[in-house]
Design an enzyme around this catalytic site. Structure first.
Site, mmCIF file in Angstrom:
data_model
loop_
_atom_site.group_PDB
_atom_site.id
_atom_site.type_symbol
_atom_site.label_atom_id
_atom_site.label_comp_id
_atom_site.label_asym_id
_atom_site.label_seq_id
_atom_site.Cartn_x
_atom_site.Cartn_y
_atom_site.Cartn_z
ATOM 1 N N VAL A 2 0.873 -1.171 0.000
ATOM 2 C CA VAL A 2 0.000 0.000 0.000
ATOM 3 C C VAL A 2 0.910 1.222 0.000
ATOM 4 O O VAL A 2 1.936 1.244 0.674
ATOM 5 C CB VAL A 2 -0.983 0.035 1.200
ATOM 6 C CG1 VAL A 2 -2.077 -0.997 1.019
ATOM 7 C CG2 VAL A 2 -0.289 -0.170 2.515
ATOM 8 N N SER A 3 0.539 2.232 -0.783
ATOM 9 C CA SER A 3 1.437 3.358 -0.991
ATOM 10 C C SER A 3 1.436 4.378 0.141
ATOM 11 O O SER A 3 2.353 5.172 0.240
ATOM 12 C CB SER A 3 1.124 4.050 -2.318
ATOM 13 O OG SER A 3 -0.241 4.369 -2.387
ATOM 14 N N THR A 4 0.419 4.375 1.001
ATOM 15 C CA THR A 4 0.432 5.266 2.161
ATOM 16 C C THR A 4 0.161 4.458 3.417
ATOM 17 O O THR A 4 -0.475 3.403 3.359
ATOM 18 C CB THR A 4 -0.643 6.379 2.044
ATOM 19 O OG1 THR A 4 -1.936 5.777 2.058
ATOM 20 C CG2 THR A 4 -0.467 7.199 0.783
ATOM 21 N N GLY A 31 3.193 2.194 3.037
ATOM 22 C CA GLY A 31 3.673 3.552 2.818
ATOM 23 C C GLY A 31 4.847 3.646 1.864
ATOM 24 O O GLY A 31 5.679 4.531 1.983
#
Length: 182
Positions: free
Chosen positions: A9-11, A36
């Site tokens: 997941v990017s954040t 993140g």
């Protein structure tokens, strides 16, 4: 042979549970998860650990191809490296796998489309920012202190009132007061 999962997941605010559930349903014995971390980064702590963990005969499984990376060249290089080591690859959502030449060809096409989607999204975002700026709007967080409050803060400071007291009067943080006094 083991099915090894990788989720990203990017954040840190996003939740990887959907990916984790899908990877478990796909038979993943172990799942490595990056939180993140952008897919545009070529080195990611958990992905690197996952790659080190994989052995010949294993199958690296991801929920979607874009979880592995956003850059077509990087994704294809990574899959080539896995193939050379005798490790398979599978993307659950797209139904892609490296079994046979057709699977590899489809993987290449899907990786190109994933990058196209990302590039198009970036282009639209930039165009939107340019259009907003042309209409006098700026991006970012709204100002807490108006111009009149900034003038008032300077006047209060000249009268000898401390920054923490000014912050309480203007209902803002002390750092904000210092920023406007500078």
């Amino acid at each position: 042979m083991a099915v090894i999962g990788y989720a990203r997941v990017s954040t840190t605010e996003k939740n990887a549970q959907l990916q984790l559930d899908a990877l478990k349903a796909a038979g993943a014995a172990r799942i490595f998860t990056d939180h993140g971390v952008s897919g545009s980064k070529t080195t990611r702590p958990e992905l690197d650990a996952c790659i080190d963990h994989l052995r010949e005969g294993d199958v690296l499984t991801v929920w979607k191809l874009d979880r592995l990376g956003r850059n077509t060249v990087h994704v294809l290089q990574l899959i080539d490296e896995l193939t050379e080591r005798g490790i398979g690859f599978r993307s659950v959502t797209e139904g892609l796998h490296t079994d046979g030449p057709m699977g590899k060809a489809m993987l290449t096409i899907m990786a190109a489309f994933a990058q196209l989607e990302r590039d198009t999204m970036i282009e639209r975002t930039r165009a939107g920012l340019v259009a907003a700026a042309a209409n006098g709007r700026k991006g970012g967080r709204p100002r807490k202190v108006t111009d009149s409050d900034a003038i008032k803060a300077r006047q209060l400071r000249e009268k000898g009132i401390s920054a923490p007291d000014i912050a309480r009067m203007l209902d803002c943080s002390r750092a904000t007061v210092y920023r406007y006094l500078a």
